[in-house]
Write a protein that holds these residues in place. Structure first.
Motif, PDB file in Angstrom:
ATOM      1  N   ARG A 156       0.807  -1.220   0.000  1.00  0.00           N
ATOM      2  CA  ARG A 156       0.000   0.000   0.000  1.00  0.00           C
ATOM      3  C   ARG A 156       0.839   1.269   0.000  1.00  0.00           C
ATOM      4  O   ARG A 156       0.316   2.361  -0.148  1.00  0.00           O
ATOM      5  CB  ARG A 156      -0.899   0.031   1.238  1.00  0.00           C
ATOM      6  CG  ARG A 156      -1.925  -1.068   1.270  1.00  0.00           C
ATOM      7  CD  ARG A 156      -2.865  -0.907   2.453  1.00  0.00           C
ATOM      8  NE  ARG A 156      -3.718   0.262   2.237  1.00  0.00           N
ATOM      9  CZ  ARG A 156      -3.706   1.335   3.022  1.00  0.00           C
ATOM     10  NH1 ARG A 156      -2.919   1.396   4.060  1.00  0.00           N
ATOM     11  NH2 ARG A 156      -4.500   2.354   2.759  1.00  0.00           N
ATOM     12  N   HIS A 157       2.144   1.155   0.201  1.00  0.00           N
ATOM     13  CA  HIS A 157       3.000   2.330   0.360  1.00  0.00           C
ATOM     14  C   HIS A 157       3.982   2.488  -0.795  1.00  0.00           C
ATOM     15  O   HIS A 157       4.749   1.583  -1.094  1.00  0.00           O
ATOM     16  CB  HIS A 157       3.769   2.232   1.681  1.00  0.00           C
ATOM     17  CG  HIS A 157       2.870   2.317   2.871  1.00  0.00           C
ATOM     18  ND1 HIS A 157       2.217   1.222   3.377  1.00  0.00           N
ATOM     19  CD2 HIS A 157       2.509   3.379   3.620  1.00  0.00           C
ATOM     20  CE1 HIS A 157       1.487   1.612   4.403  1.00  0.00           C
ATOM     21  NE2 HIS A 157       1.637   2.915   4.576  1.00  0.00           N
ATOM     22  N   GLY A 158       3.953   3.665  -1.395  1.00  0.00           N
ATOM     23  CA  GLY A 158       4.887   3.974  -2.478  1.00  0.00           C
ATOM     24  C   GLY A 158       6.241   4.402  -1.943  1.00  0.00           C
ATOM     25  O   GLY A 158       7.252   4.295  -2.642  1.00  0.00           O
ATOM     26  N   LEU A 159       6.263   4.864  -0.705  1.00  0.00           N
ATOM     27  CA  LEU A 159       7.515   5.305  -0.085  1.00  0.00           C
ATOM     28  C   LEU A 159       7.809   4.441   1.132  1.00  0.00           C
ATOM     29  O   LEU A 159       7.018   4.386   2.080  1.00  0.00           O
ATOM     30  CB  LEU A 159       7.422   6.774   0.338  1.00  0.00           C
ATOM     31  CG  LEU A 159       7.173   7.770  -0.787  1.00  0.00           C
ATOM     32  CD1 LEU A 159       6.891   9.157  -0.210  1.00  0.00           C
ATOM     33  CD2 LEU A 159       8.369   7.818  -1.717  1.00  0.00           C
ATOM     34  N   ILE A 160       8.961   3.756   1.106  1.00  0.00           N
ATOM     35  CA  ILE A 160       9.373   2.881   2.205  1.00  0.00           C
ATOM     36  C   ILE A 160      10.829   3.198   2.532  1.00  0.00           C
ATOM     37  O   ILE A 160      11.674   3.232   1.632  1.00  0.00           O
ATOM     38  CB  ILE A 160       9.245   1.392   1.812  1.00  0.00           C
ATOM     39  CG1 ILE A 160       7.803   1.074   1.404  1.00  0.00           C
ATOM     40  CG2 ILE A 160       9.699   0.500   2.950  1.00  0.00           C
ATOM     41  CD1 ILE A 160       7.617  -0.305   0.819  1.00  0.00           C
ATOM     42  N   VAL A 161      11.106   3.456   3.823  1.00  0.00           N
ATOM     43  CA  VAL A 161      12.471   3.757   4.242  1.00  0.00           C
ATOM     44  C   VAL A 161      12.854   2.901   5.443  1.00  0.00           C
ATOM     45  O   VAL A 161      12.010   2.461   6.208  1.00  0.00           O
ATOM     46  CB  VAL A 161      12.657   5.257   4.604  1.00  0.00           C
ATOM     47  CG1 VAL A 161      12.400   6.147   3.413  1.00  0.00           C
ATOM     48  CG2 VAL A 161      11.793   5.656   5.765  1.00  0.00           C
ATOM     49  N   ASP A 162      14.143   2.681   5.597  1.00  0.00           N
ATOM     50  CA  ASP A 162      14.690   2.019   6.768  1.00  0.00           C
ATOM     51  C   ASP A 162      14.764   3.058   7.880  1.00  0.00           C
ATOM     52  O   ASP A 162      15.116   4.211   7.638  1.00  0.00           O
ATOM     53  CB  ASP A 162      16.094   1.490   6.431  1.00  0.00           C
ATOM     54  CG  ASP A 162      16.674   0.671   7.548  1.00  0.00           C
ATOM     55  OD1 ASP A 162      17.076   1.280   8.569  1.00  0.00           O
ATOM     56  OD2 ASP A 162      16.746  -0.551   7.418  1.00  0.00           O
ATOM     57  N   CYS A 163      14.445   2.698   9.108  1.00  0.00           N
ATOM     58  CA  CYS A 163      14.406   3.663  10.208  1.00  0.00           C
ATOM     59  C   CYS A 163      15.762   4.320  10.460  1.00  0.00           C
ATOM     60  O   CYS A 163      15.828   5.423  10.988  1.00  0.00           O
ATOM     61  CB  CYS A 163      13.871   3.024  11.482  1.00  0.00           C
ATOM     62  SG  CYS A 163      14.990   1.871  12.293  1.00  0.00           S
ATOM     63  N   ARG A 164      16.840   3.661  10.057  1.00  0.00           N
ATOM     64  CA  ARG A 164      18.170   4.255  10.249  1.00  0.00           C
ATOM     65  C   ARG A 164      18.389   5.461   9.349  1.00  0.00           C
ATOM     66  O   ARG A 164      19.271   6.270   9.583  1.00  0.00           O
ATOM     67  CB  ARG A 164      19.252   3.206  10.007  1.00  0.00           C
ATOM     68  CG  ARG A 164      19.250   2.128  11.092  1.00  0.00           C
ATOM     69  CD  ARG A 164      20.181   1.014  10.723  1.00  0.00           C
ATOM     70  NE  ARG A 164      19.462   0.145   9.782  1.00  0.00           N
ATOM     71  CZ  ARG A 164      19.663  -1.151   9.671  1.00  0.00           C
ATOM     72  NH1 ARG A 164      20.576  -1.735  10.390  1.00  0.00           N
ATOM     73  NH2 ARG A 164      18.971  -1.866   8.832  1.00  0.00           N
ATOM     74  N   GLY A 165      17.547   5.607   8.325  1.00  0.00           N
ATOM     75  CA  GLY A 165      17.663   6.731   7.412  1.00  0.00           C
ATOM     76  C   GLY A 165      16.803   7.918   7.812  1.00  0.00           C
ATOM     77  O   GLY A 165      16.840   8.948   7.161  1.00  0.00           O
ATOM     78  N   VAL A 166      16.043   7.776   8.893  1.00  0.00           N
ATOM     79  CA  VAL A 166      15.164   8.852   9.341  1.00  0.00           C
ATOM     80  C   VAL A 166      15.994   9.932  10.037  1.00  0.00           C
ATOM     81  O   VAL A 166      16.862   9.627  10.857  1.00  0.00           O
ATOM     82  CB  VAL A 166      14.091   8.304  10.308  1.00  0.00           C
ATOM     83  CG1 VAL A 166      13.250   9.417  10.879  1.00  0.00           C
ATOM     84  CG2 VAL A 166      13.225   7.282   9.600  1.00  0.00           C
ATOM     85  N   GLY A 167      15.730  11.190   9.704  1.00  0.00           N
ATOM     86  CA  GLY A 167      16.439  12.303  10.325  1.00  0.00           C
ATOM     87  C   GLY A 167      16.302  12.260  11.836  1.00  0.00           C
ATOM     88  O   GLY A 167      15.215  12.070  12.351  1.00  0.00           O
ATOM     89  N   GLY A 168      17.394  12.407  12.549  1.00  0.00           N
ATOM     90  CA  GLY A 168      17.376  12.333  14.001  1.00  0.00           C
ATOM     91  C   GLY A 168      17.534  10.923  14.531  1.00  0.00           C
ATOM     92  O   GLY A 168      17.645  10.709  15.728  1.00  0.00           O
TER      93      GLY A 168
END
Length: 69
Positions: A40-52
């Motif tokens: 359902r998600h077009g955007l998927i990121v690894d949590c290590r890439g999240v700012g902060g």
């Protein structure tokens, strides 16, 4: 600008799915999202890439111990 998936009636989410390395837990940035399915998600990121950073990556990693033979 209009969303092609909305126009086509495709079940999807406009949020970003944030995937955590421990057990594949995932959460969406859209508070209205009730389904963390990757499809359902077009955007998927690894949590290590999240700012902060992410609190789960600060936890110590498990070490595998092997018995000497």
């Amino acid at each position: 600008m209009e969303c092609a998936s909305c126009d086509a009636g495709i079940d999807h989410c406009h949020g970003t799915l944030v995937v955590h390395p421990d057990g594949g837990f995932a959460e969406c940035t859209d508070p209205a999202c009730e389904d963390g399915d990757r499809v359902r998600h077009g955007l998927i990121v690894d949590c290590r890439g999240v700012g902060g950073g992410c609190g789960c990556t600060a936890a110590p990693r498990k070490t595998l111990l092997r018995q000497a033979s």
